[in-house]
Scaffold this motif. Structure first.
Motif, mmCIF file in Angstrom:
data_model
loop_
_atom_site.group_PDB
_atom_site.id
_atom_site.type_symbol
_atom_site.label_atom_id
_atom_site.label_comp_id
_atom_site.label_asym_id
_atom_site.label_seq_id
_atom_site.Cartn_x
_atom_site.Cartn_y
_atom_site.Cartn_z
ATOM 1 N N LEU A 179 12.464 -9.459 4.718
ATOM 2 C CA LEU A 179 12.020 -8.155 4.230
ATOM 3 C C LEU A 179 10.876 -8.293 3.237
ATOM 4 N N LEU A 180 10.947 -9.292 2.374
ATOM 5 C CA LEU A 180 9.857 -9.534 1.426
ATOM 6 C C LEU A 180 8.572 -9.920 2.158
ATOM 7 N N ILE A 181 8.710 -10.783 3.153
ATOM 8 C CA ILE A 181 7.544 -11.229 3.912
ATOM 9 C C ILE A 181 6.915 -10.069 4.666
ATOM 10 N N VAL A 182 7.732 -9.260 5.327
ATOM 11 C CA VAL A 182 7.226 -8.124 6.100
ATOM 12 C C VAL A 182 6.471 -7.150 5.205
ATOM 13 N N THR A 183 7.013 -6.879 4.026
ATOM 14 C CA THR A 183 6.371 -5.938 3.097
ATOM 15 C C THR A 183 5.009 -6.465 2.645
ATOM 16 N N VAL A 184 4.956 -7.742 2.273
ATOM 17 C CA VAL A 184 3.692 -8.339 1.828
ATOM 18 C C VAL A 184 2.663 -8.330 2.957
ATOM 19 N N LEU A 185 3.085 -8.663 4.171
ATOM 20 C CA LEU A 185 2.160 -8.681 5.303
ATOM 21 C C LEU A 185 1.650 -7.283 5.636
ATOM 22 N N MET A 186 2.512 -6.282 5.494
ATOM 23 C CA MET A 186 2.098 -4.909 5.754
ATOM 24 C C MET A 186 1.019 -4.479 4.760
ATOM 25 N N ILE A 187 1.203 -4.837 3.508
ATOM 26 C CA ILE A 187 0.195 -4.535 2.480
ATOM 27 C C ILE A 187 -1.114 -5.262 2.796
ATOM 28 N N LEU A 188 -0.992 -6.519 3.194
ATOM 29 C CA LEU A 188 -2.174 -7.313 3.538
ATOM 30 C C LEU A 188 -2.969 -6.660 4.656
ATOM 31 N N HIS A 189 -2.280 -6.155 5.683
ATOM 32 C CA HIS A 189 -2.963 -5.486 6.799
ATOM 33 C C HIS A 189 -3.775 -4.297 6.313
ATOM 34 N N TYR A 190 -3.204 -3.510 5.407
ATOM 35 C CA TYR A 190 -3.912 -2.335 4.887
ATOM 36 C C TYR A 190 -5.099 -2.737 4.013
ATOM 37 N N VAL A 191 -4.935 -3.801 3.239
ATOM 38 C CA VAL A 191 -6.040 -4.278 2.399
ATOM 39 C C VAL A 191 -7.196 -4.772 3.270
#
Length: 310
Positions: A179-191
């Motif tokens: 869950l932590l990894i998915v959240t960070v990756l989702m933010i990265l995609h938007y950035v």
């Protein structure tokens, strides 16, 4: 900073939805494995499939993981691997098989829209999963590895309550990491999208495409396939093909590469989180993806020369 914060606010709701979706996948599947262990059925299934999978250095019970991966996203086999007690060596071989042949119906359908054959890509990925597993079984050292997943099996539990406690505690450990990894990756995609970094990164990667046997025009879609993935990046890939950013011949070659090596960022991080060595994942996938493309190009060259002589 304000733009980054806006990216975080956009990403969090989608990350939450993704996390709920993952809970629905991981919890039931990991519980099923625990119940199969407790009932003794997993041991019987393992005995039946052991001869086939021993060829690539895996115990028979891992066949369930591989079969599951063919029809589902990677989080399902990750849940299964985390519910078993496997050596890092065996888990790495199994992880590479699942990374090559997962979610085939969906991802091969995407590739069929971008210059390739559905059955061609499906067959390629299935065959390559065993070739890669056989290769790793030959080259990976046998000693010096630890364990992946839980070292406790539900087969030794004395009651159903013990099985449920074991299932819940082991599942929560895996879920928190994912869950932590998915959240960070989702933010990265938007950035990446907000600051339009994908185009800049693809320009920097263009020279590398020659080493991969691909055209320089493939750089952007290669990045999409390895940062966003085939399933989620499919719409972008189809749009680029429709806009003639890539010929279907170039798209087909790119698909040969992506069939073996895609979602390189997310997949590597998630498997590394459960104890699979990242360098073995990265090196193996890139090596075989490059090899597949150059073999395909060599075959096309020889075939064309033969046709010209007729």
């Amino acid at each position: 900073m304000n733009r980054i914060w806006q990216c975080v606010k956009k990403a969090l709701p989608k990350a939450a939805k993704t996390c709920i979706w993952l809970l629905k996948i991981i919890l039931p599947i990991s519980l099923l494995v625990r119940l199969l262990q407790y009932s003794g059925l997993l041991a019987k299934i393992s005995a039946l499939l052991a001869p086939a999978f021993s060829f690539v250095g895996l115990p028979g019970e891992t066949a369930i993981v591989f079969i599951t991966s063919i029809f589902s996203p990677l989080y399902a086999p990750i849940a299964l691997i985390s519910s078993m007690s496997l050596g890092v060596r065996e888990a790495t071989i199994l992880a590479l098989m699942c990374l090559t042949s997962h979610n085939l119906m969906v991802e091969s359908s995407v590739q069929a829209k971008t210059g390739s054959s559905f059955w061609g890509m499906t067959g390629l990925r299935f065959v390559m999963s065993f070739i890669i597993a056989f290769f790793l079984n030959q080259v990976m050292p046998h000693d010096g590895w630890g364990h992946v997943g839980t070292t406790e099996s539900a087969a030794v539990c004395d009651s159903l309550l013990e099985v449920l406690v074991l299932w819940f505690t082991s599942s929560m450990k895996v879920l928190v990491s994912i869950l932590l990894i998915v959240t960070v990756l989702m933010i990265l995609h938007y950035v990446l999208d907000e600051f339009r970094l994908m185009k800049g990164l693809s320009t920097a990667l263009s020279p590398m495409m020659k080493v991969f046997g691909l055209s320089e025009n493939s750089a952007f879609l290669w990045l999409v396939g390895n940062v966003i993935g085939l399933a989620y990046g499919g719409a972008i890939m189809v749009e680029q093909m429709d806009n003639k950013q890539l010929t279907y011949s170039e798209g087909n070659l790119l698909n040969y590469h992506l069939a073996v090596c895609h979602s390189l960022l997310e997949d590597t991080i998630i498997f590394a989180a459960i104890g699979i060595p990242a360098l073995w994942i990265l090196g193996t996938r890139l090596f075989f993806a490059i090899t597949v493309v150059w073999v395909r190009k060599g075959y096309s060259y020889i075939y064309t020369r033969r046709i010209e002589r007729i």
